[in-house]
Scaffold this motif. Structure first.
Motif, mmCIF file in Angstrom:
data_model
loop_
_atom_site.group_PDB
_atom_site.id
_atom_site.type_symbol
_atom_site.label_atom_id
_atom_site.label_comp_id
_atom_site.label_asym_id
_atom_site.label_seq_id
_atom_site.Cartn_x
_atom_site.Cartn_y
_atom_site.Cartn_z
ATOM 1 N N GLY A 65 -6.479 10.848 4.479
ATOM 2 C CA GLY A 65 -5.633 11.771 3.727
ATOM 3 C C GLY A 65 -4.251 11.196 3.472
ATOM 4 N N LYS A 66 -3.697 10.485 4.458
ATOM 5 C CA LYS A 66 -2.386 9.866 4.283
ATOM 6 C C LYS A 66 -2.427 8.813 3.166
ATOM 7 N N MET A 67 -3.505 8.023 3.158
ATOM 8 C CA MET A 67 -3.625 6.990 2.137
ATOM 9 C C MET A 67 -3.811 7.615 0.751
ATOM 10 N N THR A 68 -4.498 8.734 0.696
ATOM 11 C CA THR A 68 -4.642 9.439 -0.585
ATOM 12 C C THR A 68 -3.286 9.916 -1.084
ATOM 13 N N GLU A 102 -1.263 8.840 -4.656
ATOM 14 C CA GLU A 102 -0.647 9.725 -5.650
ATOM 15 C C GLU A 102 0.842 9.429 -5.792
ATOM 16 N N GLU A 103 1.490 9.105 -4.680
ATOM 17 C CA GLU A 103 2.921 8.800 -4.732
ATOM 18 C C GLU A 103 3.172 7.511 -5.505
ATOM 19 N N LEU A 149 -2.618 -3.359 -0.753
ATOM 20 C CA LEU A 149 -1.629 -2.889 0.213
ATOM 21 C C LEU A 149 -2.345 -2.416 1.482
ATOM 22 N N THR A 150 -1.961 -3.002 2.618
ATOM 23 C CA THR A 150 -2.550 -2.638 3.921
ATOM 24 C C THR A 150 -1.458 -2.088 4.819
ATOM 25 N N ILE A 151 -1.679 -0.907 5.346
ATOM 26 C CA ILE A 151 -0.664 -0.273 6.190
ATOM 27 C C ILE A 151 -0.608 -0.973 7.543
ATOM 28 N N THR A 152 0.593 -1.105 8.107
ATOM 29 C CA THR A 152 0.769 -1.841 9.370
ATOM 30 C C THR A 152 0.249 -1.032 10.563
#
Length: 618
Positions: A146-149, A153-154, A214-217
């Motif tokens: 959900g955070k990545m979704t 959108e952002e 983009l890969t989140i840390t």
């Protein structure tokens, strides 16, 4: 005149004793073991057919019951034995399925006249009363998805604002892939994301498009996980507090699990229903008639199963932005929920609805519910619970004017409005959760703990009473009366404030007995010393109480300070021990000093005496 209390002081002591007897009396009426049946869905009625099914299930298992009670949508069946609670729960739950919640309960038997005076029995902790132990696991995978979704959108909005042209933005295995029109724009986009989103690692890939992966840390993932756990802990505690469950245990276990323990004397069925609901809201606009099916989704209505509506996939805001929710009624007497949003949610709502006046906005109720299935493993039937996400429309109304931070949701039933307001007011779960373990601490175990605890108090009390009577004679009998009164007052106080009694609490009562006796020993020893010093019996009594007071006060004050510190920093059993000890110190001071002095005054005060029945050689 020496050793005579004024009338008001004697009346005060008598009033305290009468008051204590009344408010301790409900503890003489033990509750009946029972099972409670409640519809899983709010607003559903308890039908005669369901009651008949419950009776049939109990009859098939040859489980005796009595005192069948129905209040609103809840049915309570009192059982003749605590050992039958678990078999009864399993039998009824299997027959009724997931549409109903069957929970263990303890049905009160306190007389009505005591309840009318505000008196009630002590709340028992999980180790004494039995209750429910939940182990809940946070679905971090779903939460991060959900955070990545949200990031996707952002990025769409921010890149458009920066005039950085891209072909598409999609999620691929937990990563955000942005496909730019060419390598030059990708370079500008990479620089923009580097400046504004340092939590992402960037990787450029060439192919059909100029992709930026983009890969989140890992550090950001841990931040998200910690936030989710903390928010869910807060939400669960708020929900339990709203329900009035006394002294629950809600704490983190490991990286992504939460333990919830609820004592069985409360409405465990309602608590289980509320805790088990990972409910949230989504505010969406109704889709235009010609909108693409790829950008819309169809949902049914919560109150009308056959009615459906097609909504835009884009979410305006969610229940996470709700700061307050209160049920009320509109001018026509229909239930509604008044909603307040935070500044961010209110700004988005205003921006969207300003352009959508005349269109309809839906309030989507998102609920994660457990569904039980039964499989046969090695010839035995094994229950398996899976989580099912259900979304239904609870309101679809035309936007009459621009909405802001405050608005209302209509089209609900009264019970649904109250439940929705509770869930939103308590806070939305930051991440979905599901039950991985549900254990019932059996009432039979609680009964055994109570018996052992009571036996320890009785044994200790009997030894103390015997020794005091033998060693201090009449004064020892006075101390024994005060000691019994001390326990009655202590139980009355704990019952009044709703303090929870646990096994450590019983240990606190045993310690209180010792402390109360210790105070009288100091007083009586002082009286003996005064008699040996040549003082008259009346002077010895007066000096004995007056001079021993400071020693008793200092000793009890230091213990009280320790008890307060234990209560402030402790949790669970430690806090229960601290509460009992704190009240015990206060009540023992009253009984050991004021009550014994009043009795001694009644026996010896105001007249000439030559000796005291206090034992020893004086």
């Amino acid at each position: 005149m020496l050793n005579k209390y004024p009338l008001w002081k004697n009346l005060l002591i008598m009033a305290v004793l009468v008051f204590a007897c009344i408010y301790a009396a409900p503890n003489l009426y033990p509750p009946d073991p029972a099972i409670q049946v409640t519809p899983a869905r709010s607003g559903a009625e308890m039908s005669e057919q369901v009651l008949s099914q419950v009776r049939e299930a109990l009859g098939d298992k040859q489980i005796e019951f009595f005192g069948e009670e129905v209040k609103g949508s809840t049915a309570l069946f009192r059982l003749t034995a605590t050992d039958n609670q678990l078999p009864a729960k399993d039998a009824v739950q299997r027959l009724l399925g997931d549409e109903y919640i069957v929970a263990l309960n303890l049905a009160p038997t306190t007389p009505e006249w005591l309840l009318n005076m505000g008196a009630g029995p002590m709340t028992l902790g999980l180790d004494l009363s039995g209750g429910v132990h939940f182990l809940m696991e946070v679905d971090m995978e779903e939460y991060l998805k959900g955070k990545m979704t949200n990031y996707r959108e952002e990025f769409r909005n921010r890149l458009r604002e920066e005039n950085l042209r891209y072909r598409r933005i999609q999620l691929d295995d937990g990563k955000v892939v942005i496909s730019f029109v060419d390598a030059a724009v990708r370079s500008e986009g990479s620089s923009f994301i580097s400046r504004n989103y340092p939590e992402f690692l960037r990787e450029e890939k060439d192919g059909e498009y100029a992709d930026l992966v983009l890969t989140i840390t890992e550090q950001k993932i841990k931040e998200f996980e910690n936030y989710a756990i903390k928010q869910n802990l807060t939400t669960l505690r708020n929900r339990v507090n709203e329900l009035g469950v006394a002294e629950p245990l809600v704490q983190r276990q490991g990286r992504n699990r939460i333990v919830v323990e609820l004592p069985g004397v409360q409405d465990t069925a309602e608590a289980k229903k509320i805790l088990g609901k990972a409910a949230n809201l989504e505010f969406r606009l109704e889709a235009e008639p010609g909108a693409s099916r790829f950008a819309t989704e169809e949902y049914g209505f919560r109150s009308e199963e056959r009615r459906t509506a097609r909504l835009e996939k884009k979410i305006i805001t969610t229940g996470d932005s709700v700061t307050n929710a209160q049920p009320s009624f509109d001018e026509n007497g229909f239930p509604q929920v008044n909603i307040d949003l935070d500044s961010k949610g209110g700004a988005v709502m205003t921006q969207v609805t300003r352009k959508a006046v005349g269109k309809r906005m839906a309030v989507l109720f998102v609920e994660r519910k457990p569904k039980t299935t039964y499989d046969v493993v090695d010839g035995k039937e094994v229950a398996k619970t899976v989580q099912v996400v259900e979304k239904s429309i609870i309101s679809l109304a035309t936007i009459q004017s621009t909405l802001g931070n405050s608005f209302r949701i209509t089209g609900l039933e009264s019970a649904e409005a109250s439940e929705l307001a509770l869930l939103l007011r308590a806070g939305a779960l930051a991440a979905p959760m599901y039950f991985v373990e549900e254990r019932t601490v059996g009432p039979s175990l609680g009964k055994e703990n109570i018996e052992q605890g009571v036996n320890s108090v009785i044994l200790g009390l009997a030894l103390v009473l015997g020794l005091m009577a033998i060693y201090y004679r009449l004064f020892g009998m006075v101390a024994n009366i005060a000691l019994l009164a001390n326990i009655v007052i202590l139980i009355a106080l704990m019952s009044m404030i709703g303090a929870t009694l646990t096994l450590p609490g019983i240990a606190g009562i045993v310690l209180t007995v010792g402390m109360a006796v210790d105070a009288n020993v100091l007083i009586f020893s002082r009286i003996r010393e005064e008699l040996k010093a040549g003082r008259s019996p009346q002077q010895a009594i007066n000096e004995g109480y007056n001079r021993a007071f400071l020693t008793i006060f200092d000793a009890n004050l230091t213990t009280l300070i320790v008890a307060v510190i234990l209560f402030a920093v402790g949790t669970g059993p430690v806090k229960g021990f601290a509460v009992t000890l704190s009240f015990g110190i206060i009540t023992s001071m009253f009984t050991a000093i004021m009550l014994t002095r009043a009795i001694v005054n009644a026996i010896y005060g105001g007249r000439r005496i030559d000796s005291l029945s206090i034992g020893g050689r004086v």
